[in-house]
Enzyme design. Structure first.
Site, PDB file in Angstrom:
ATOM      1  N   ASP A  79       2.039  -1.949  -4.396  1.00  0.00           N
ATOM      2  CA  ASP A  79       0.792  -1.635  -4.539  1.00  0.00           C
ATOM      3  C   ASP A  79      -0.113  -2.416  -5.614  1.00  0.00           C
ATOM      4  O   ASP A  79       0.639  -3.258  -6.262  1.00  0.00           O
ATOM      5  CB  ASP A  79       0.471  -0.053  -4.802  1.00  0.00           C
ATOM      6  CG  ASP A  79      -0.745   0.545  -4.110  1.00  0.00           C
ATOM      7  OD1 ASP A  79      -1.976   0.022  -4.099  1.00  0.00           O
ATOM      8  OD2 ASP A  79      -0.463   1.532  -3.143  1.00  0.00           O
ATOM      9  N   ILE A  80      -1.293  -2.212  -5.597  1.00  0.00           N
ATOM     10  CA  ILE A  80      -2.172  -3.261  -6.518  1.00  0.00           C
ATOM     11  C   ILE A  80      -2.059  -2.706  -8.018  1.00  0.00           C
ATOM     12  O   ILE A  80      -2.157  -3.611  -8.716  1.00  0.00           O
ATOM     13  CB  ILE A  80      -3.519  -3.214  -5.956  1.00  0.00           C
ATOM     14  CG1 ILE A  80      -4.321  -4.273  -6.994  1.00  0.00           C
ATOM     15  CG2 ILE A  80      -4.323  -1.829  -6.238  1.00  0.00           C
ATOM     16  CD1 ILE A  80      -5.974  -4.641  -6.064  1.00  0.00           C
ATOM     17  N   ARG A  81      -1.480  -1.772  -8.177  1.00  0.00           N
ATOM     18  CA  ARG A  81      -1.317  -1.042  -9.521  1.00  0.00           C
ATOM     19  C   ARG A  81      -0.167  -0.399  -9.654  1.00  0.00           C
ATOM     20  O   ARG A  81       0.291   0.232  -8.649  1.00  0.00           O
ATOM     21  CB  ARG A  81      -2.534  -0.438 -10.179  1.00  0.00           C
ATOM     22  CG  ARG A  81      -3.054   0.757  -9.572  1.00  0.00           C
ATOM     23  CD  ARG A  81      -4.329   1.171 -10.236  1.00  0.00           C
ATOM     24  NE  ARG A  81      -4.562   2.401  -9.670  1.00  0.00           N
ATOM     25  CZ  ARG A  81      -5.401   2.547  -8.701  1.00  0.00           C
ATOM     26  NH1 ARG A  81      -5.691   1.387  -7.737  1.00  0.00           N
ATOM     27  NH2 ARG A  81      -5.824   3.600  -7.843  1.00  0.00           N
TER      28      ARG A  81
ATOM     29  N   TYR B 129     -15.021   0.104   9.041  1.00  0.00           N
ATOM     30  CA  TYR B 129     -13.588   0.255   9.290  1.00  0.00           C
ATOM     31  C   TYR B 129     -13.358   0.204  10.794  1.00  0.00           C
ATOM     32  O   TYR B 129     -12.318  -0.565  11.026  1.00  0.00           O
ATOM     33  CB  TYR B 129     -13.370   1.597   8.748  1.00  0.00           C
ATOM     34  CG  TYR B 129     -11.776   2.139   8.856  1.00  0.00           C
ATOM     35  CD1 TYR B 129     -10.737   1.515   8.280  1.00  0.00           C
ATOM     36  CD2 TYR B 129     -11.618   3.054   9.614  1.00  0.00           C
ATOM     37  CE1 TYR B 129      -9.573   1.995   8.360  1.00  0.00           C
ATOM     38  CE2 TYR B 129     -10.222   3.670   9.692  1.00  0.00           C
ATOM     39  CZ  TYR B 129      -9.406   2.915   9.006  1.00  0.00           C
ATOM     40  OH  TYR B 129      -7.791   3.321   9.202  1.00  0.00           O
TER      41      TYR B 129
ATOM     42  N   LYS C  60     -10.959  -2.782  12.161  1.00  0.00           N
ATOM     43  CA  LYS C  60      -9.321  -2.562  12.964  1.00  0.00           C
ATOM     44  C   LYS C  60      -9.376  -2.890  14.461  1.00  0.00           C
ATOM     45  O   LYS C  60      -8.626  -3.409  15.003  1.00  0.00           O
ATOM     46  CB  LYS C  60      -9.414  -0.751  13.207  1.00  0.00           C
ATOM     47  CG  LYS C  60      -9.130  -0.100  11.702  1.00  0.00           C
ATOM     48  CD  LYS C  60      -7.609  -0.801  11.271  1.00  0.00           C
ATOM     49  CE  LYS C  60      -7.120  -0.294   9.939  1.00  0.00           C
ATOM     50  NZ  LYS C  60      -5.903  -0.765   9.434  1.00  0.00           N
TER      51      LYS C  60
ATOM     52  N   GLY D 154       0.844  -1.208  -0.083  1.00  0.00           N
ATOM     53  CA  GLY D 154       0.073  -0.174   0.000  1.00  0.00           C
ATOM     54  C   GLY D 154       0.863   1.228   0.135  1.00  0.00           C
ATOM     55  O   GLY D 154       0.444   2.221   0.571  1.00  0.00           O
TER      56      GLY D 154
ATOM     57  N   GLY E 198      -0.632   4.901  -1.114  1.00  0.00           N
ATOM     58  CA  GLY E 198      -1.575   5.566  -0.550  1.00  0.00           C
ATOM     59  C   GLY E 198      -1.032   6.893   0.662  1.00  0.00           C
ATOM     60  O   GLY E 198       0.014   7.391   0.435  1.00  0.00           O
ATOM     61  N   GLN E 199      -2.198   7.488   1.101  1.00  0.00           N
ATOM     62  CA  GLN E 199      -1.645   8.504   1.794  1.00  0.00           C
ATOM     63  C   GLN E 199      -0.580   8.390   2.869  1.00  0.00           C
ATOM     64  O   GLN E 199       0.406   9.406   2.708  1.00  0.00           O
ATOM     65  CB  GLN E 199      -2.921   9.224   2.596  1.00  0.00           C
ATOM     66  CG  GLN E 199      -2.897  10.402   3.253  1.00  0.00           C
ATOM     67  CD  GLN E 199      -3.988  10.749   4.361  1.00  0.00           C
ATOM     68  OE1 GLN E 199      -4.663   9.600   4.753  1.00  0.00           O
ATOM     69  NE2 GLN E 199      -4.266  12.182   4.397  1.00  0.00           N
TER      70      GLN E 199
END
Length: 318
Positions: free
Chosen positions: A35-37, A143, A147, A9, A12-13
């Site tokens: 990452d996924i792409r 979410y 978590k 990931g 991401g942010q």
């Protein structure tokens, strides 16, 4: 054995800035971003990058073996507001990606895991002011549920299998270099972009909604600090509370007006208001400060200055 890191990931942010910081510390070739792409961005172009689906155990295991990975930072997740739109996928991504890395550590294929939790683990029955480390946790979002469950599994794998997993409960994170990622606290990022590009902002939360926030530099520092701490310093294996500042949309707008006097804000609460109302207003993080030396550097004043200056100097991010 030298440290070899895999970030899942990485685009991401949090993953974006974490990748750059870890490469500066451990060397570019020792930090594998994934990452996924594969996108045409600085994370992909500045060092080793692999395409990986966080839900594919075999892909992750292959990367661990090929790159001799010692540490995994699992940053892939579907955030609060986005997760509410696709609960089944959010649960799948947020939970099964965690099981994959926990099981790799259980099998002794990696040494250490960082997995981020969130203030979303708390809920409407949690004390809102100075929310303690140990308290009622009845999350009301997909979410938050994922978590909270993840925290329990992290603690279980540590106690039963000796897995060295480390975690912090992030508050809302504010960064100039990445776009908002679908979280309820992301108004505190978007407001700076709109202040500079339009001079006004329509907030999806009410004016007095107070939530815990943190500047990204502090969040990255905390993430690296907990991973660099000696194992016996980490007393909590579910997730540590983490805090820096708390403010309302009105208060951050007032800070922005110190720099941009013509800035205006209006309010149109949407479904995210209910999510925000279920979260704490402030966090007690004394355990993190005591156990592994956490200290924040940014408050609302110097964070606002940093955000506006960085966005002005990097207009392509606005």
């Amino acid at each position: 054995m030298s440290t070899k890191i895999l970030i899942i990931g990485a685009c991401g942010q949090i993953g974006t800035e974490l990748t750059f910081k870890l490469r500066a510390i451990y060397g570019t070739e020792n930090v594998i971003a994934s990452d996924i792409r594969k996108m045409n961005n600085e994370v992909v172009n500045s060092g080793p990058f692999e395409v990986v689906n966080a839900l594919d155990f075999n892909q992750i295991e292959h990367l661990v073996e090929v790159h001799n990975i010692t540490d995994i930072y699992l940053m892939a997740a579907l955030l609060s507001a986005t997760a509410e739109k696709n609960p089944a996928f959010a649960w799948d991504l947020n939970m099964n990606s965690l099981f994959h890395v926990l099981n790799l550590a259980k099998a002794k294929k990696i040494q250490k895991i960082f997995w981020p939790s969130s203030i979303a683990v708390f809920g409407p029955t949690t004390p809102k002011e100075n929310t303690p480390q140990y308290t009622i946790m009845e999350p009301s979002t997909v979410y938050g549920i994922s978590k909270q469950a993840g925290e329990r599994w992290c603690e279980y794998y540590n106690h039963i299998f000796g897995v060295d997993v480390r975690s912090i409960r992030y508050p809302g994170l504010i960064s100039w270099s990445t776009a908002p990622g679908g979280g309820t606290t992301d108004y505190a990022v978007d407001i700076f972009h709109k202040a500079l590009s339009q001079g006004k902002y329509e907030c999806f939360l009410s004016s007095e909604t107070r939530m815990p926030m943190m500047y990204m530099d502090d969040a990255i520092e905390a993430t690296i600090r907990i991973m660099q701490a000696e194992k016996d310093q980490i007393k909590i294996r579910s997730s540590y509370n983490l805090a820096a500042m708390s403010f309302t949309p009105n208060e951050i707008a007032a800070e922005i007006r110190k720099h941009l006097p013509e800035f205006s804000i209006t309010f149109k609460p949407d479904f995210r208001q209910q999510i925000a109302d279920s979260w704490p207003a402030s966090i007690d993080d004394k355990e993190a400060r005591k156990d592994w030396g956490w200290q924040h550097q940014f408050d609302i004043t110097n964070m606002t200055t940093a955000m506006l200056e960085n966005l002005k100097n990097n207009p392509s991010f606005i």
